[in-house]
Design an enzyme around this catalytic site. Structure first.
Site, mmCIF file in Angstrom:
data_model
loop_
_atom_site.group_PDB
_atom_site.id
_atom_site.type_symbol
_atom_site.label_atom_id
_atom_site.label_comp_id
_atom_site.label_asym_id
_atom_site.label_seq_id
_atom_site.Cartn_x
_atom_site.Cartn_y
_atom_site.Cartn_z
ATOM 1 N N CYS A 1 0.644 -1.290 0.175
ATOM 2 C CA CYS A 1 -0.149 0.058 0.010
ATOM 3 C C CYS A 1 0.897 1.165 0.148
ATOM 4 O O CYS A 1 1.987 1.356 0.807
ATOM 5 C CB CYS A 1 -1.041 0.008 1.207
ATOM 6 S SG CYS A 1 -2.388 -1.011 0.992
ATOM 7 N N HIS B 1 -6.102 -1.282 -2.077
ATOM 8 C CA HIS B 1 -5.779 -2.465 -1.668
ATOM 9 C C HIS B 1 -6.889 -3.432 -1.905
ATOM 10 O O HIS B 1 -6.596 -4.681 -2.151
ATOM 11 C CB HIS B 1 -5.662 -2.544 -0.027
ATOM 12 C CG HIS B 1 -5.227 -3.714 0.441
ATOM 13 N ND1 HIS B 1 -3.924 -4.284 0.638
ATOM 14 C CD2 HIS B 1 -5.680 -4.595 1.373
ATOM 15 C CE1 HIS B 1 -3.835 -5.306 1.322
ATOM 16 N NE2 HIS B 1 -5.107 -5.672 1.533
ATOM 17 N N ASN C 1 0.069 -13.962 -9.844
ATOM 18 C CA ASN C 1 -0.528 -14.854 -9.151
ATOM 19 C C ASN C 1 -1.544 -14.300 -8.356
ATOM 20 O O ASN C 1 -1.573 -13.266 -7.715
ATOM 21 C CB ASN C 1 0.357 -15.630 -8.137
ATOM 22 C CG ASN C 1 1.182 -16.448 -8.687
ATOM 23 O OD1 ASN C 1 1.040 -17.229 -9.594
ATOM 24 N ND2 ASN C 1 2.823 -16.401 -8.140
ATOM 25 N N SER D 1 0.580 -14.073 -1.961
ATOM 26 C CA SER D 1 0.688 -14.167 -0.382
ATOM 27 C C SER D 1 -0.100 -12.542 0.137
ATOM 28 O O SER D 1 0.001 -12.214 1.313
ATOM 29 C CB SER D 1 2.034 -14.239 0.127
ATOM 30 O OG SER D 1 3.133 -13.522 -0.699
ATOM 31 N N HIS E 1 -3.314 -7.361 -2.072
ATOM 32 C CA HIS E 1 -2.871 -6.047 -2.851
ATOM 33 C C HIS E 1 -2.665 -6.215 -4.284
ATOM 34 O O HIS E 1 -1.816 -7.106 -4.620
ATOM 35 C CB HIS E 1 -2.087 -5.339 -2.365
ATOM 36 C CG HIS E 1 -1.987 -3.904 -2.748
ATOM 37 N ND1 HIS E 1 -2.131 -2.881 -1.803
ATOM 38 C CD2 HIS E 1 -1.606 -3.342 -3.928
ATOM 39 C CE1 HIS E 1 -2.001 -1.426 -2.402
ATOM 40 N NE2 HIS E 1 -1.913 -1.956 -3.815
ATOM 41 N N HIS F 1 -1.284 -7.010 -7.740
ATOM 42 C CA HIS F 1 0.099 -6.861 -8.094
ATOM 43 C C HIS F 1 0.529 -8.081 -8.932
ATOM 44 O O HIS F 1 -0.127 -9.112 -8.912
ATOM 45 C CB HIS F 1 0.980 -6.663 -6.862
ATOM 46 C CG HIS F 1 1.463 -7.861 -6.168
ATOM 47 N ND1 HIS F 1 0.280 -8.448 -5.351
ATOM 48 C CD2 HIS F 1 2.181 -8.906 -6.137
ATOM 49 C CE1 HIS F 1 0.751 -9.648 -4.638
ATOM 50 N NE2 HIS F 1 1.934 -9.985 -5.200
ATOM 51 N N GLN G 1 4.424 -9.902 -11.221
ATOM 52 C CA GLN G 1 5.621 -9.933 -10.787
ATOM 53 C C GLN G 1 6.324 -10.024 -12.186
ATOM 54 O O GLN G 1 5.790 -10.211 -13.243
ATOM 55 C CB GLN G 1 5.976 -11.325 -10.076
ATOM 56 C CG GLN G 1 5.580 -11.345 -8.918
ATOM 57 C CD GLN G 1 6.426 -12.512 -7.922
ATOM 58 O OE1 GLN G 1 7.569 -12.632 -7.775
ATOM 59 N NE2 GLN G 1 5.235 -13.280 -7.592
#
Ligand SMILES: O=P(O)(O)O[C@H]1O[C@H](CO)[C@@H](O)[C@H](O)[C@H]1O
Ligand SMILES: O=P(O)(O)O[C@H]1O[C@H](CO)[C@@H](O)[C@H](O)[C@H]1O
Lengths: 372, 372
Positions: A55, A116, A156, A164, A167, A169, A171
């Site tokens: 965040c 979030h 993911n 995990s 929020h 996101h 990669q």
């Protein structure tokens, strides 16, 4: 004997990108499920979570403080799976079967949005366009770094897919070698171009040769919608459940109007069409079982952007995204790819055509937006 | 620059059985885990569960009543993934990329023991020998049926590996074709035999040729135990964490003293040694995190037993078992093979040598038996 019916008779389908097969056992959805169910996804996330390391303004594990970002934020992963070059040379192999190949590279995290509680499915199309711009930028930046031969962009989504932090996101892992699966796909795309004549109407790959994915997408777009595997399409992109899908509601998203090796090759009009269809499929996914639909998504394309002295044959790559979602029956019953799947061959319980038809029937108005 | 250290420097290892690589990122276990945790396995199962469709005397979904079996029980799966031959012929492909291959076969379920609360790890060795005899019997029976070209014996253990009933049992899927993964393994074993001279000391494959797995196992058994990947061995079998392991505590179990294509080729002494090492590794697995350790297990061997008029080249197969367990850190934190793994290449967070050392340190007295 009865005629072959794909919704009744078990059969195998070949994935020409990987050379692997999937076992289709459509009658199997009838069995009762007594096994593990997935815990419900949290549905009451705050817009800002003071404990979330993604965040705006919060402090990350490594100690760095996030910007008060308003759109997207990108940073290097504090627990990267690969380390920057240079690295030591490979040790001698103790036996020819035990070789070690050192890998270098970098891992980045891209926050999709400051809020979030949102996901791709709930972002406005311009916000998704912004994410695509970030993907292009990091693909160009990492892909042009000394020693980087491959850039893998992925997301993911959902705890059941190992994410995990809710929020929003994704990669980006950039590596000094092309990983197994994209290397196989690229080899098969090149082989297809050598061994097959292009069809008259489909877009052509480099040097006027046949592109496996252009041919495939072109064919699918021409199938009568009610019978086919297309979920949704626009002028540039098509989202379909591939003939060889493994995951119950797997989607392949790709441009079908011309051969496009990478996101760096998209026109701004194509980029908008890409953002808009990403919004459409993620909304449909959430609406399928009225939940925040878990998946792993990955972008396959030219390993790195074209460089001056470059092997042009990597232009055989055709941009496409894979969505691998585990849910099978409802928000809490997933498909397990275990036992037979790990030891022998992936197996699926409904046909890709049945999955596509279910996804076509979903609304493109997000279920949370209609009840708010 | 520092010398290469496999516990520090990310690297790739090649799996010569599949031709695929795994990315080893050992420093990654240091990252904190904030994601999904697995619910605890039930630890208070009754010896008999009146609602379990696998317990003696109970009624199954299809309506059949189980025997009051005292050792093992085998029956045809009520929700089989394949149906018995013959089946209809394949339909014409609407496009060369969209081929359909009909598959026939049968699916069996093998109950390992009447007691609902036990697992391989808690059975006596003679009970495990009985299971091995059942595996041999079904391999012979199904493998000799008209039209069957492959028999896959496997076990899904634990809810997190898609097992829907804790009653100890495995499955056997018999098919009219060899599935993707064993077909690839067999092709690589055959290629290895053609392209490599056998080493002086390792057992030889058919016609005195080199067997990839005999060579590999022979090499591993010779490595100093404290440095190697061997977990446990006896006179005939070795259990090791393969150089190219994907799952955190993956084990390959295989005979290393002579080339053995299938379980049907085991002597009774070898069968006892097999039962005893199966007991040892499943006990160590449970003791690793003091829980009933989840895994998928599969037997790879000659696709079907040798027949009179048969292609002898399938004898290049060498019997081996794969154990794919998902747990990584403790009884509730697993490794997710998602995102990068699905889109690019499997990635692991500790070295196979570290995993083997952890498993070597485990007791062979089951933790529940010491406290009872
Ligand atoms: O047949 P079961 O145990 O109900 O089902 C389990 O094993 C099968 C074979 O590996 C998988 O296809 C299923 O996804 C899994 O849940
Ligand atoms: O990096 P994350 O999101 O913590 O981790 C997740 O994605 C990685 C890349 O797909 C996987 O290796 C991990 O197993 C998974 O939990």
């Amino acid at each position: 004997m009865a005629e072959f019916d794909p919704t009744t008779h078990p059969h195998r389908r070949l994935n020409p990108l990987t050379g692997e097969r999937v076992l289709v056992s459509p009658h199997r959805t009838k069995r009762p499920w007594l096994g593990q169910t997935e815990p419900p996804q949290p549905s009451d996330l705050p817009q800002y979570d003071p404990k979330c390391y993604l965040c705006p303004g919060n402090t990350r594990a490594g100690g760095a403080k996030n910007d008060e970002y308003k759109q997207t934020m990108i940073f290097e992963n504090d627990y990267a799976a690969v380390l920057p070059p240079p690295g030591p040379a490979a040790p001698a192999a103790p036996h020819p079967l035990l070789t070690t190949e050192p890998v270098q590279g970098g891992c980045d995290v891209l926050c999709f949005h400051p809020r979030h509680d949102l996901t791709l499915a709930r972002l406005a199309v311009p916000d998704i366009e912004r994410i695509i711009e970030e993907w292009s930028a990091i693909y160009n930046k990492r892909g042009n770094q000394e020693g980087i031969e491959y850039v893998q962009i992925f997301e993911n989504k959902g705890a059941m897919m190992g994410c995990s932090n809710p929020h929003p996101h994704g990669q980006v892992w950039s590596l000094s070698d092309v990983p197994s699966l994209p290397a196989t796909e690229l080899a098969n795309l090149k082989r297809y171009a050598l061994q097959n004549a292009p069809s008259a109407s489909a877009p052509k790959g480099p040097e006027g040769k046949a592109c496996l994915l252009c041919e495939y997408a072109h064919f699918e777009v021409g199938v009568a919608e009610s019978e086919g595997r297309v979920v949704v399409k626009n002028e540039h992109f098509v989202a379909l459940v591939p003939w060889w899908a493994i995951w119950p509601f797997e989607i392949m998203l790709l441009p079908y109007a011309r051969h496009i090796p990478s996101i760096a090759d998209l026109t701004s009009e194509e980029r908008s069409a890409f953002a808009s269809i990403l919004s459409q499929i993620t909304k449909r996914y959430d609406n399928l079982f009225s939940c925040s639909f878990a998946y792993s998504m990955g972008i396959h394309q030219r390993p790195v952007p074209r460089k001056a002295a470059d092997a042009a044959d990597a232009d055989a790559a055709h941009l496409h995204l894979h969505f691998d979602p585990p849910l099978l029956r409802n928000a809490s019953v997933r498909k397990f790819l275990v036992g037979f799947e790990l030891m022998a061959e992936p197996q699926r319980d409904l046909t890709p055509e049945q999955a596509a038809s279910r996804l076509r029937a979903c609304s493109e108005v997000h279920y949370l937006d209609t009840t708010e």
